[in-house]
Design a protein around this motif. Structure first.
Motif, mmCIF file in Angstrom:
data_model
loop_
_atom_site.group_PDB
_atom_site.id
_atom_site.type_symbol
_atom_site.label_atom_id
_atom_site.label_comp_id
_atom_site.label_asym_id
_atom_site.label_seq_id
_atom_site.Cartn_x
_atom_site.Cartn_y
_atom_site.Cartn_z
ATOM 1 N N ALA A 35 16.948 77.941 93.716
ATOM 2 C CA ALA A 35 16.779 76.611 94.289
ATOM 3 C C ALA A 35 15.546 76.373 95.023
ATOM 4 O O ALA A 35 14.941 75.195 95.152
ATOM 5 C CB ALA A 35 18.045 76.472 95.339
ATOM 6 N N LYS A 36 14.879 77.663 95.489
ATOM 7 C CA LYS A 36 13.423 77.304 96.447
ATOM 8 C C LYS A 36 12.465 76.974 95.414
ATOM 9 O O LYS A 36 11.412 76.581 95.785
ATOM 10 C CB LYS A 36 13.505 78.588 97.339
ATOM 11 N N GLY A 37 12.518 77.409 94.111
ATOM 12 C CA GLY A 37 11.312 77.131 93.308
ATOM 13 C C GLY A 37 11.485 78.068 92.008
ATOM 14 O O GLY A 37 12.580 78.717 91.685
ATOM 15 N N ASN A 38 10.698 77.584 90.884
ATOM 16 C CA ASN A 38 10.797 78.019 89.641
ATOM 17 C C ASN A 38 10.253 79.434 89.481
ATOM 18 O O ASN A 38 9.432 80.079 90.537
ATOM 19 C CB ASN A 38 10.223 77.341 88.566
ATOM 20 N N LEU A 39 10.464 80.406 88.469
ATOM 21 C CA LEU A 39 10.285 81.678 88.327
ATOM 22 C C LEU A 39 8.864 81.897 88.487
ATOM 23 O O LEU A 39 8.185 82.791 88.925
ATOM 24 C CB LEU A 39 11.020 82.531 87.364
ATOM 25 N N HIS A 40 8.379 80.817 87.673
ATOM 26 C CA HIS A 40 6.814 80.962 87.421
ATOM 27 C C HIS A 40 5.949 80.904 88.644
ATOM 28 O O HIS A 40 4.858 81.740 88.891
ATOM 29 C CB HIS A 40 6.274 80.155 86.244
ATOM 30 N N GLY A 41 6.354 80.119 89.412
ATOM 31 C CA GLY A 41 5.579 79.740 90.792
ATOM 32 C C GLY A 41 5.634 81.032 91.513
ATOM 33 O O GLY A 41 4.794 81.330 92.465
ATOM 34 N N TRP A 42 7.134 81.422 91.685
ATOM 35 C CA TRP A 42 7.354 82.927 92.370
ATOM 36 C C TRP A 42 6.604 84.050 92.043
ATOM 37 O O TRP A 42 5.864 84.683 92.954
ATOM 38 C CB TRP A 42 8.758 83.082 92.388
ATOM 39 N N VAL A 43 6.305 84.164 90.571
ATOM 40 C CA VAL A 43 5.692 85.416 90.146
ATOM 41 C C VAL A 43 3.981 85.186 90.775
ATOM 42 O O VAL A 43 3.390 86.164 90.971
ATOM 43 C CB VAL A 43 5.868 85.542 88.695
ATOM 44 N N LYS A 44 3.575 83.887 90.168
ATOM 45 C CA LYS A 44 2.311 83.369 90.747
ATOM 46 C C LYS A 44 1.716 83.837 92.149
ATOM 47 O O LYS A 44 0.860 84.265 92.547
ATOM 48 C CB LYS A 44 1.930 82.110 90.360
ATOM 49 N N GLN A 45 2.908 83.273 92.890
ATOM 50 C CA GLN A 45 2.676 83.571 94.375
ATOM 51 C C GLN A 45 2.573 85.007 94.743
ATOM 52 O O GLN A 45 1.519 85.355 95.714
ATOM 53 C CB GLN A 45 3.840 82.801 95.238
ATOM 54 N N ILE A 46 3.505 85.929 94.160
ATOM 55 C CA ILE A 46 3.325 87.266 94.197
ATOM 56 C C ILE A 46 1.924 87.923 93.957
ATOM 57 O O ILE A 46 1.298 88.820 94.676
ATOM 58 C CB ILE A 46 4.698 88.019 93.730
ATOM 59 N N ILE A 47 1.610 87.528 92.875
ATOM 60 C CA ILE A 47 0.190 88.019 92.280
ATOM 61 C C ILE A 47 -0.826 87.565 93.080
ATOM 62 O O ILE A 47 -1.986 88.297 93.433
ATOM 63 C CB ILE A 47 0.048 87.679 91.033
ATOM 64 N N ILE A 48 -0.970 86.235 93.571
ATOM 65 C CA ILE A 48 -1.833 85.824 94.589
ATOM 66 C C ILE A 48 -2.192 86.583 95.729
ATOM 67 O O ILE A 48 -3.001 87.080 96.261
ATOM 68 C CB ILE A 48 -1.965 84.282 94.430
#
Lengths: 147, 209
Positions: A35-48
């Motif tokens: 609900a907070k965001g898509n999986l791609h954005g979440w994974v990208k955030q963690i990598i950054i």
């Protein structure tokens, strides 16, 4: 992998960032809320965030504030001639802190406030690093065009 | 400063295309190693138990068993003592009734079963009602309807002539329930033989012959 590559110094460094980031992803996968965001954005955030943690450990961000900035004129043709790997090498020639701010702002679309929050610097310092990056890139692209 | 320049947009698009060929296997190998390390800690392959760990689990077992035993013993003692007390209370059938049901219980019915057994043997005599009022007056318990705010005069003159001594005890058993279970009286002697059937016979002792 492309995300880690543009922040890392080399492929080895990028591999380390990716492996640590994915371990974090697997550990906290249960806490992912779609609900907070898509999986791609979440994974990208963690990598950054993992990449920034590495950069913060080895680099020191200067606290200079930008007062005035002149936007350098760079011709698109110079960039069109270069391939992706060549551009990446060009960007990596920037000082680590400046390089990080430039990638966050230009490639990953962060605002100066977001860059400041992530790197624990002021928005003015973020602007100063971006201005420095633009100046250095203008010189390097000019040199590349001459050669 | 806050907008992207055209060359920057082009540069961002180009950099997005960067890929690390041949790095995937190495990265996955690192991830696998990291996760295996975590798995061993979280419940995957358990490391051999140290002697200290065994000792602590052993003492914990005794601690839990001992505490369970103590709790069970205390509970058992409580239950036994409670059961011993319960029959004495249950002998009074009205003891657990609400206060409303036991209000204004007649003294004759309510007090008699509670008196010692020797008193119970004396049957109730209706002639007692006609007798003169005694010189004592037992005041009712507080909370009873018969309680008056007037001060109680202990002199017999102030008490009506036909008034009986009133003894009111709260939470007394219902008289009807008690009358159903009268205490059994033992029959005297042997059935069919009265005192008259006996004769006193004097026997001469051998020494007097």
């Amino acid at each position: 992998m492309a995300i880690a590559m543009r922040y890392a110094r080399d492929e080895q460094d990028a591999g380390d960032i990716m492996s640590r980031a994915f371990v974090k992803i697997f550990r906290s996968l249960a806490s992912f809320d779609s609900a907070k965001g898509n999986l791609h954005g979440w994974v990208k955030q963690i990598i950054i965030r993992e990449a920034l943690d590495c950069i913060k450990q080895r680099s020191r961000f200067s606290c200079e504030e930008l007062t005035e900035a002149t936007e350098p004129l760079i011709d698109n043709k110079a960039i069109e001639k270069m391939d992706a790997d060549g551009l990446l090498l060009l960007i990596k020639q920037l000082p680590p802190a400046t390089h990080t701010v430039f990638v966050l702002y230009v490639v990953d679309g962060y605002t100066h406030q977001q860059v400041a929050d992530e790197l624990q610097i002021s928005p003015g310092t973020s602007k100063w690093h971006l201005s420095e990056a633009r100046k250095i890139l203008q010189q390097k692209l000019a040199n590349y065009q001459q050669t | 400063m806050n907008r992207l320049l055209p060359y920057e947009q082009l540069l961002a698009e180009r950099i997005e295309q960067v890929s690390a060929n041949g790095m995937a296997d190495a990265i996955w190998y690192k991830i696998e190693q990291e996760l295996n390390k975590d798995g061993a800690g979280d419940g995957g392959q358990e490391p051999p138990a140290s002697p200290q760990a065994g000792k602590s689990s052993f003492s914990n077992f005794y601690l839990y068993t001992g505490s369970c035993f103590i709790i069970a013993t205390i509970l058992l003692i409580y239950l036994i003592t409670r059961k011993e007390k319960e029959p004495a209370l249950q002998a009074l059938p009205g003891i657990n009734k609400p206060l409303k049901e036991v209000k204004n219980i007649d003294s004759r019915d309510s007090v008699q079963p509670l008196l010692p057994k020797t008193n119970n043997l004396i049957p109730y005599n209706p002639a007692w009602e006609k007798q003169s009022v005694p010189d004592f007056f037992v005041t009712p318990y507080p909370g009873n309807d018969s309680l008056s705010s007037e001060p109680v005069n202990s002199k017999a003159d102030s008490v009506p002539a036909n008034r009986q001594p009133t003894i009111t005890i709260r939470n007394l058993p219902d008289s009807s329930t008690l009358q159903n279970n009268p205490s059994p009286q033992k029959a005297r002697g042997i059935k069919g033989i009265s005192d008259e059937d006996y004769k006193i016979k004097t026997v001469k002792k051998d020494s007097t012959r």
